[in-house]
Scaffold this motif. Sequence first.
Motif, PDB file in Angstrom:
ATOM      1  N   LEU A 165      -5.995  -8.249  -5.167  1.00  0.00           N
ATOM      2  CA  LEU A 165      -6.605  -6.935  -5.261  1.00  0.00           C
ATOM      3  C   LEU A 165      -7.017  -6.554  -3.847  1.00  0.00           C
ATOM      4  N   LEU A 166      -6.313  -5.592  -3.272  1.00  0.00           N
ATOM      5  CA  LEU A 166      -6.421  -5.334  -1.842  1.00  0.00           C
ATOM      6  C   LEU A 166      -6.601  -3.860  -1.524  1.00  0.00           C
ATOM      7  N   TRP A 167      -7.397  -3.587  -0.496  1.00  0.00           N
ATOM      8  CA  TRP A 167      -7.389  -2.289   0.161  1.00  0.00           C
ATOM      9  C   TRP A 167      -6.396  -2.369   1.311  1.00  0.00           C
ATOM     10  N   ILE A 168      -5.488  -1.419   1.399  1.00  0.00           N
ATOM     11  CA  ILE A 168      -4.469  -1.455   2.451  1.00  0.00           C
ATOM     12  C   ILE A 168      -4.280  -0.056   3.035  1.00  0.00           C
ATOM     13  N   ARG A 169      -3.923  -0.002   4.309  1.00  0.00           N
ATOM     14  CA  ARG A 169      -3.512   1.263   4.917  1.00  0.00           C
ATOM     15  C   ARG A 169      -2.729   0.989   6.187  1.00  0.00           C
ATOM     16  N   HIS A 170      -1.918   1.953   6.598  1.00  0.00           N
ATOM     17  CA  HIS A 170      -1.180   1.872   7.852  1.00  0.00           C
ATOM     18  C   HIS A 170      -2.159   1.875   9.028  1.00  0.00           C
ATOM     19  N   ARG A 171      -1.853   1.095  10.066  1.00  0.00           N
ATOM     20  CA  ARG A 171      -2.618   1.216  11.311  1.00  0.00           C
ATOM     21  C   ARG A 171      -2.253   2.507  12.039  1.00  0.00           C
ATOM     22  N   ASP A 210       7.888   3.715  -9.985  1.00  0.00           N
ATOM     23  CA  ASP A 210       7.706   5.087 -10.409  1.00  0.00           C
ATOM     24  C   ASP A 210       6.626   5.698  -9.532  1.00  0.00           C
ATOM     25  N   VAL A 211       6.907   6.852  -8.964  1.00  0.00           N
ATOM     26  CA  VAL A 211       5.930   7.571  -8.159  1.00  0.00           C
ATOM     27  C   VAL A 211       5.238   8.571  -9.074  1.00  0.00           C
ATOM     28  N   VAL A 212       3.948   8.348  -9.363  1.00  0.00           N
ATOM     29  CA  VAL A 212       3.233   9.157 -10.350  1.00  0.00           C
ATOM     30  C   VAL A 212       2.191  10.070  -9.714  1.00  0.00           C
ATOM     31  N   GLY A 213       2.030   9.992  -8.393  1.00  0.00           N
ATOM     32  CA  GLY A 213       1.075  10.852  -7.711  1.00  0.00           C
ATOM     33  C   GLY A 213       1.223  10.736  -6.217  1.00  0.00           C
ATOM     34  N   LEU A 214       0.668  11.684  -5.504  1.00  0.00           N
ATOM     35  CA  LEU A 214       0.656  11.659  -4.048  1.00  0.00           C
ATOM     36  C   LEU A 214      -0.778  11.829  -3.567  1.00  0.00           C
ATOM     37  N   PRO A 215      -1.158  11.119  -2.523  1.00  0.00           N
ATOM     38  CA  PRO A 215      -2.532  11.226  -2.029  1.00  0.00           C
ATOM     39  C   PRO A 215      -2.793  12.562  -1.357  1.00  0.00           C
ATOM     40  N   ALA A 216      -4.064  12.942  -1.305  1.00  0.00           N
ATOM     41  CA  ALA A 216      -4.444  14.161  -0.595  1.00  0.00           C
ATOM     42  C   ALA A 216      -4.230  13.967   0.901  1.00  0.00           C
ATOM     43  N   GLU A 217      -3.786  15.014   1.560  1.00  0.00           N
ATOM     44  CA  GLU A 217      -3.485  14.912   2.986  1.00  0.00           C
ATOM     45  C   GLU A 217      -4.714  14.605   3.817  1.00  0.00           C
ATOM     46  N   GLU A 218      -5.890  15.006   3.356  1.00  0.00           N
ATOM     47  CA  GLU A 218      -7.092  14.860   4.172  1.00  0.00           C
ATOM     48  C   GLU A 218      -7.823  13.540   3.947  1.00  0.00           C
ATOM     49  N   ASP A 219      -7.304  12.633   3.099  1.00  0.00           N
ATOM     50  CA  ASP A 219      -8.028  11.384   2.872  1.00  0.00           C
ATOM     51  C   ASP A 219      -7.858  10.433   4.054  1.00  0.00           C
ATOM     52  N   ASP A 220      -8.526   9.277   3.990  1.00  0.00           N
ATOM     53  CA  ASP A 220      -8.569   8.369   5.144  1.00  0.00           C
ATOM     54  C   ASP A 220      -7.470   7.316   5.139  1.00  0.00           C
ATOM     55  N   GLY A 221      -6.535   7.395   4.198  1.00  0.00           N
ATOM     56  CA  GLY A 221      -5.382   6.501   4.206  1.00  0.00           C
ATOM     57  C   GLY A 221      -5.537   5.210   3.434  1.00  0.00           C
ATOM     58  N   TRP A 222      -6.741   4.873   2.982  1.00  0.00           N
ATOM     59  CA  TRP A 222      -6.921   3.625   2.239  1.00  0.00           C
ATOM     60  C   TRP A 222      -6.332   3.749   0.838  1.00  0.00           C
ATOM     61  N   ARG A 223      -5.581   2.706   0.429  1.00  0.00           N
ATOM     62  CA  ARG A 223      -5.010   2.624  -0.910  1.00  0.00           C
ATOM     63  C   ARG A 223      -5.442   1.296  -1.542  1.00  0.00           C
ATOM     64  N   LEU A 224      -5.710   1.320  -2.814  1.00  0.00           N
ATOM     65  CA  LEU A 224      -6.063   0.106  -3.544  1.00  0.00           C
ATOM     66  C   LEU A 224      -4.820  -0.416  -4.244  1.00  0.00           C
ATOM     67  N   LEU A 225      -4.476  -1.672  -3.992  1.00  0.00           N
ATOM     68  CA  LEU A 225      -3.271  -2.279  -4.564  1.00  0.00           C
ATOM     69  C   LEU A 225      -3.647  -3.495  -5.387  1.00  0.00           C
ATOM     70  N   ARG A 226      -3.184  -3.523  -6.611  1.00  0.00           N
ATOM     71  CA  ARG A 226      -3.303  -4.728  -7.439  1.00  0.00           C
ATOM     72  C   ARG A 226      -1.903  -5.203  -7.761  1.00  0.00           C
ATOM     73  N   THR A 227      -1.630  -6.461  -7.488  1.00  0.00           N
ATOM     74  CA  THR A 227      -0.329  -7.038  -7.819  1.00  0.00           C
ATOM     75  C   THR A 227      -0.563  -8.390  -8.472  1.00  0.00           C
ATOM     76  N   GLN A 239       6.621  -9.824 -11.109  1.00  0.00           N
ATOM     77  CA  GLN A 239       5.286  -9.344 -10.791  1.00  0.00           C
ATOM     78  C   GLN A 239       5.186  -7.840 -11.015  1.00  0.00           C
ATOM     79  N   GLU A 240       3.977  -7.396 -11.364  1.00  0.00           N
ATOM     80  CA  GLU A 240       3.694  -5.975 -11.481  1.00  0.00           C
ATOM     81  C   GLU A 240       2.833  -5.547 -10.297  1.00  0.00           C
ATOM     82  N   MET A 241       2.917  -4.246  -9.944  1.00  0.00           N
ATOM     83  CA  MET A 241       2.205  -3.721  -8.786  1.00  0.00           C
ATOM     84  C   MET A 241       1.713  -2.314  -9.114  1.00  0.00           C
ATOM     85  N   HIS A 242       0.427  -2.067  -8.893  1.00  0.00           N
ATOM     86  CA  HIS A 242      -0.165  -0.748  -9.102  1.00  0.00           C
ATOM     87  C   HIS A 242      -0.861  -0.316  -7.817  1.00  0.00           C
TER      88      HIS A 242
END
Length: 262
Positions: A165-171, A210-227, A239-242
């Motif tokens: 269970l991870l918070w991830i974002r591009h540098r 499946d792509v079910v949504g897109l993030p808002a352009e103004e957010d800070d880039g953090w995504r929560l990933l559970r695999t 494995q499953e990934m959300h």
Amino acid sequence: MTLYTDLIAAVAATESGFSAFVTDDWKQGRTTYGGLSAALCVEAAQRTFPEAPPLRSAQFAFVGPASGELAIQVRPLRQGKSTLFVAVDLVGEQGVATHGVLTFGAARVSTLSYSEVPAPDVVPPEACESFFPESRQGAPHFSAQFEVRKAGGTRPLAGGDPEYLLWIRHRDPAARSLSALIALADMPPPPAMALFTQFAPISTMTWAMDVVGLPAEEDDGWRLLRTRAETVGEGYSTQEMHLWDRNGHPLVLARQNVAVFA
């Protein structure tokens, strides 16, 4: 470090499709990081069909190794009133490295609306420790392209239930495109590695999303990933990934089949 946006900006049109050059800092072992391979396929398809509707689904087969100079070939499979099916091949010196089938679909008026993919209740990324050790020992080269914080679950070789269970974002703060989201969604090592007693090779074979949504352009880039690894045996893992945005909105729902050499 080669920024994601610089690598994507260097993708060039050719007579047969596109060319891309992948630097060593985007490699996983001897091949290009799978998330980047998939992202290059998506980027090429979008450039070939700039008027295509939103990407709804994609399936990738990671057929062989890919590194250095790569060719990307795109061809339509079928276009209907609201959908477009596209095949993409990422080709290296040894032939096809990644084969993708992408499905684009326009939004339609519908009386139905339902979503039941709740995000786990976790503390924000600022309160979480780094997922990888400070020395980065054992971490693949490409992982340095991302910030990764441990919000729960386990780590490779740490035992316990094989779930991260991870918070991830591009540098790269400018990496906000759809292809950048695809590149991010494959970031962590397979959770089956939590069961390893020592490091051993792994290789993702297929990835369906499946792509079910897109993030808002103004957010800070953090995504929560559970695999989570569902099965591990006979040299393979499923494995499953959300993936959710910081506000808990689902973005990508995916599955992988991984070859495990342990």
